[in-house]
Design a protein around this motif. Structure first.
Motif, mmCIF file in Angstrom:
data_model
loop_
_atom_site.group_PDB
_atom_site.id
_atom_site.type_symbol
_atom_site.label_atom_id
_atom_site.label_comp_id
_atom_site.label_asym_id
_atom_site.label_seq_id
_atom_site.Cartn_x
_atom_site.Cartn_y
_atom_site.Cartn_z
ATOM 1 N N GLY A 27 7.252 -7.909 4.432
ATOM 2 C CA GLY A 27 8.659 -8.020 4.106
ATOM 3 C C GLY A 27 9.333 -9.299 4.558
ATOM 4 N N LYS A 28 8.560 -10.216 5.130
ATOM 5 C CA LYS A 28 9.127 -11.466 5.628
ATOM 6 C C LYS A 28 8.488 -12.664 4.928
ATOM 7 C CE LYS A 28 10.403 -9.809 10.227
ATOM 8 N NZ LYS A 28 10.330 -10.076 11.691
ATOM 9 N N GLU A 29 9.179 -13.793 5.022
ATOM 10 C CA GLU A 29 8.635 -15.014 4.444
ATOM 11 C C GLU A 29 7.540 -15.582 5.342
ATOM 12 O OE1 GLU A 29 12.610 -16.610 2.072
ATOM 13 O OE2 GLU A 29 11.717 -17.801 3.665
ATOM 14 N N ARG A 30 6.689 -16.374 4.723
ATOM 15 C CA ARG A 30 5.653 -17.047 5.493
ATOM 16 C C ARG A 30 6.313 -18.059 6.431
ATOM 17 N NH1 ARG A 30 0.245 -18.597 2.352
ATOM 18 N NH2 ARG A 30 0.679 -16.435 1.773
ATOM 19 N N GLU A 31 5.885 -18.058 7.692
ATOM 20 C CA GLU A 31 6.511 -18.934 8.667
ATOM 21 C C GLU A 31 5.488 -19.812 9.368
ATOM 22 O OE1 GLU A 31 8.484 -16.873 11.844
ATOM 23 O OE2 GLU A 31 6.668 -15.861 12.522
ATOM 24 N N TYR B 204 2.331 -34.256 8.249
ATOM 25 C CA TYR B 204 2.899 -33.152 9.021
ATOM 26 C C TYR B 204 4.120 -32.560 8.342
ATOM 27 C CZ TYR B 204 5.566 -30.573 12.377
ATOM 28 O OH TYR B 204 6.297 -29.600 12.987
ATOM 29 N N SER B 205 4.202 -31.225 8.361
ATOM 30 C CA SER B 205 5.369 -30.513 7.878
ATOM 31 C C SER B 205 5.343 -29.103 8.444
ATOM 32 C CB SER B 205 5.375 -30.446 6.351
ATOM 33 O OG SER B 205 6.463 -29.643 5.902
ATOM 34 N N GLN B 206 6.541 -28.534 8.580
ATOM 35 C CA GLN B 206 6.659 -27.124 8.954
ATOM 36 C C GLN B 206 6.872 -26.250 7.722
ATOM 37 O OE1 GLN B 206 9.061 -26.086 12.472
ATOM 38 N NE2 GLN B 206 9.514 -28.274 12.655
ATOM 39 N N TRP B 207 6.922 -26.883 6.557
ATOM 40 C CA TRP B 207 7.226 -26.156 5.331
ATOM 41 C C TRP B 207 5.950 -25.820 4.576
ATOM 42 C CZ3 TRP B 207 11.894 -24.520 5.812
ATOM 43 C CH2 TRP B 207 12.833 -25.287 6.496
ATOM 44 N N ALA B 208 5.808 -24.551 4.247
ATOM 45 C CA ALA B 208 4.589 -24.084 3.608
ATOM 46 C C ALA B 208 4.332 -24.791 2.276
ATOM 47 C CB ALA B 208 4.651 -22.579 3.393
ATOM 48 N N ASN B 209 5.382 -25.152 1.549
ATOM 49 C CA ASN B 209 5.174 -25.757 0.235
ATOM 50 C C ASN B 209 4.641 -27.188 0.319
ATOM 51 O OD1 ASN B 209 7.447 -27.187 0.992
ATOM 52 N ND2 ASN B 209 8.796 -26.275 -0.520
ATOM 53 N N VAL C 198 -0.259 -11.444 8.870
ATOM 54 C CA VAL C 198 -1.453 -12.092 8.318
ATOM 55 C C VAL C 198 -1.334 -13.574 8.650
ATOM 56 C CG1 VAL C 198 -2.776 -12.622 6.259
ATOM 57 C CG2 VAL C 198 -1.650 -10.391 6.477
ATOM 58 N N TYR C 199 -2.377 -14.112 9.228
ATOM 59 C CA TYR C 199 -2.386 -15.517 9.645
ATOM 60 C C TYR C 199 -3.220 -16.333 8.665
ATOM 61 C CZ TYR C 199 -0.106 -14.476 14.048
ATOM 62 O OH TYR C 199 0.821 -14.096 15.000
#
Length: 122
Positions: free
Chosen positions: A42-46, A102-107, A93-94
């Motif tokens: 139920g949460k976004e990938r972080e 480098y980025s913190q954004w999954a996209n 799930v990892y």
């Protein structure tokens, strides 16, 4: 094309440790940033952690700083995530992923593994 395969997930109790591993094939990844993300139901990938291409510099989400350690072995084309003092809130799930910078954004990550489940009971 890059293939990533995670392993090491499981069911543990709060306070326990786990070590996740991600094996890469198809390309040498020494020139890429490698990261770990997680996604709870139920949460976004972080973002969890990332390690630089050269020099091995690391960056962590505030929620895991001081408890998790990311490392890489360029010779073996692997990245690991040592998780200590696990909490129920770490249940997710990892996924490991690869990015050109480098980025913190999954996209911003180009390749992803299939994920490994980590469940922390209280």
């Amino acid at each position: 094309q890059v293939q990533l395969v995670e392993s090491g997930g499981g069911l543990v109790q709060a306070g326990d440790s786990l070590r996740l591993s991600c094996a890469a094939s198809g390309r040498t990844l020494s020139n890429y940033v490698m990261g770990w993300f997680r996604q709870a139901p139920g949460k976004e990938r972080e973002f969890v952690a990332a390690i630089w291409r050269i020099g091995g510099g690391t960056f962590y989400a505030d929620s895991v700083k001081g408890r998790f350690t990311i490392s890489r072995d360029n010779a073996k084309n692997t990245v690991s995530l040592q998780m200590n003092s696990l909490k129920p809130g770490d249940t997710a799930v990892y996924y490991c992923a690869v990015a050109p910078r480098y980025s913190q954004w999954a996209n911003q990550y180009d390749y992803w593994g299939q994920g490994t489940q980590v469940t922390v009971s209280s």
